[in-house]
Structure formats: C-alpha cells, structure tokens
Design a protein around this motif. Sequence first.
Motif, PDB file in Angstrom:
ATOM      1  N   SER A  44       0.849  -1.180   0.000  1.00 14.54           N
ATOM      2  CA  SER A  44       0.000   0.000   0.000  1.00 14.54           C
ATOM      3  C   SER A  44       0.889   1.236   0.000  1.00 14.54           C
ATOM      4  O   SER A  44       1.875   1.298   0.737  1.00 14.54           O
ATOM      5  CB  SER A  44      -0.881  -0.029   1.253  1.00 14.54           C
ATOM      6  N   LEU A  45       0.544   2.223  -0.811  1.00 15.16           N
ATOM      7  CA  LEU A  45       1.309   3.469  -0.851  1.00 15.16           C
ATOM      8  C   LEU A  45       0.543   4.596  -0.166  1.00 15.16           C
ATOM      9  O   LEU A  45       1.103   5.334   0.630  1.00 15.16           O
ATOM     10  CB  LEU A  45       1.652   3.844  -2.295  1.00 15.16           C
ATOM     11  N   SER A  46      -0.755   4.735  -0.479  1.00 13.35           N
ATOM     12  CA  SER A  46      -1.560   5.776   0.150  1.00 13.35           C
ATOM     13  C   SER A  46      -3.026   5.362   0.124  1.00 13.35           C
ATOM     14  O   SER A  46      -3.453   4.593  -0.740  1.00 13.35           O
ATOM     15  CB  SER A  46      -1.374   7.120  -0.559  1.00 13.35           C
ATOM     16  N   ALA A  47      -3.793   5.900   1.072  1.00  9.75           N
ATOM     17  CA  ALA A  47      -5.225   5.620   1.131  1.00  9.75           C
ATOM     18  C   ALA A  47      -6.032   6.667   0.374  1.00  9.75           C
ATOM     19  O   ALA A  47      -7.102   6.365  -0.158  1.00  9.75           O
ATOM     20  CB  ALA A  47      -5.689   5.558   2.586  1.00  9.75           C
ATOM     21  N   GLU A  48      -5.545   7.903   0.349  1.00 11.05           N
ATOM     22  CA  GLU A  48      -6.227   8.969  -0.373  1.00 11.05           C
ATOM     23  C   GLU A  48      -5.224   9.725  -1.215  1.00 11.05           C
ATOM     24  O   GLU A  48      -4.426  10.485  -0.650  1.00 11.05           O
ATOM     25  CB  GLU A  48      -6.918   9.913   0.609  1.00 11.05           C
ATOM     26  N   PRO A  49      -5.211   9.561  -2.512  1.00  8.81           N
ATOM     27  CA  PRO A  49      -6.002   8.582  -3.250  1.00  8.81           C
ATOM     28  C   PRO A  49      -5.450   7.170  -3.029  1.00  8.81           C
ATOM     29  O   PRO A  49      -4.276   7.009  -2.680  1.00  8.81           O
ATOM     30  CB  PRO A  49      -5.844   9.015  -4.708  1.00  8.81           C
ATOM     31  N   VAL A 135       0.620   2.567  -8.835  1.00  6.43           N
ATOM     32  CA  VAL A 135      -0.683   2.362  -9.458  1.00  6.43           C
ATOM     33  C   VAL A 135      -1.761   3.030  -8.608  1.00  6.43           C
ATOM     34  O   VAL A 135      -1.797   2.848  -7.390  1.00  6.43           O
ATOM     35  CB  VAL A 135      -0.995   0.852  -9.582  1.00  6.43           C
ATOM     36  N   GLU A 136      -2.663   3.801  -9.258  1.00  4.38           N
ATOM     37  CA  GLU A 136      -3.803   4.405  -8.572  1.00  4.38           C
ATOM     38  C   GLU A 136      -5.048   3.572  -8.848  1.00  4.38           C
ATOM     39  O   GLU A 136      -5.400   3.327 -10.011  1.00  4.38           O
ATOM     40  CB  GLU A 136      -4.018   5.842  -9.019  1.00  4.38           C
TER      41      GLU A 136
END
Length: 166
Positions: A44-49, A135-136
């Motif tokens: 996981s890189l970020s939750a938002e986005p 990746v988003e």
Amino acid sequence: MASESSGFEQTFREMFRRHAAGVAIITANLNGKPFGFTATSVASLSAEPPRFTFNMARSSSSWPAVANAEYIGVHMLGLENQALANRFARTRDRFEGDHWEPGPHEVPILKDVSGWLVGKIQMRLSFENNAVVVVEVVDGQVVGDGVPLLYHSGAYSQPAPLDYEI
C-alpha cells in the motif's frame, strides 16, 4: 572489497528470506493478450487517493505488458490459491483455462481469489534491471475473508494467531 559485498549480499538474501510477505498476482493486457506473474512485493502506498506499488525485474516476460499497459490488476491470494501462485510463478500457460475473465479496462481478473484491484499506472521508475511501479486504484472487489497466503523462507505459509491478553 568484493568479498565484503558478497557477504552483504548473502546477509541481504537471508534477511529477506526471513521476511514473510503476502502473495499476489499482477495481471495486465497488452494488445488483447493477457500477461501476469506472481509477486511478493505489493505494498500500500496511500489511502487517499488509493495507491499501491510493486516491484519487478525488467527482464521478466511480463515486463513489456507492464511497461506499455495503461491499467493493471493486483489479486490478493488466499491459502487455497497456492496452485494459482505456482502457475503464475513457474509455468508459461498462465491463462489457459477458465480461471480468469476480462475485467475493467480489459485487465484480466482471476476468479476465486481473496480480492482484486484494478488501477491506472501512474509511474514506472526503472533502476538498473528492476522497476518500481506506482498504481492508482480505479476499481476492485473484496471476494472473501479467508486465510492469506504468505511466502516465507522459500515456501508458502500462513499466519498463525498469537495467544495474548489485553
């Protein structure tokens, strides 16, 4: 100096053999042909986005698809998916059969996995013979709540609950 380097390389290998990692399969579609491989580097890189990353060798047979596709899929595997993990890690007939279907943005979606995400590739960072891909997420589904498949010390494994008191 070379002997020190090889000593550190052995230490590096041993340290990461001891690091348990979740097992996933990355899929992509390039010009109507499905590609995929087993990965233990998904994070996981970020939750938002919502964004995730994965690493891969640019010498991989799937690299041309990852290098040129706009969208990619990640599938989280459960304990019951060991054969699927092996298929995508060790064979060339990864997409022969009815264990997948085209999904959002024509990304191959694997059936009977714990869950999947489809995302738009935001960045590919090449470093020597490797790449980090960002990746988003644009779509996804959690399918089950089973036991996750782990890779540890050269073999598949599963988490074991700890006895503890609060």
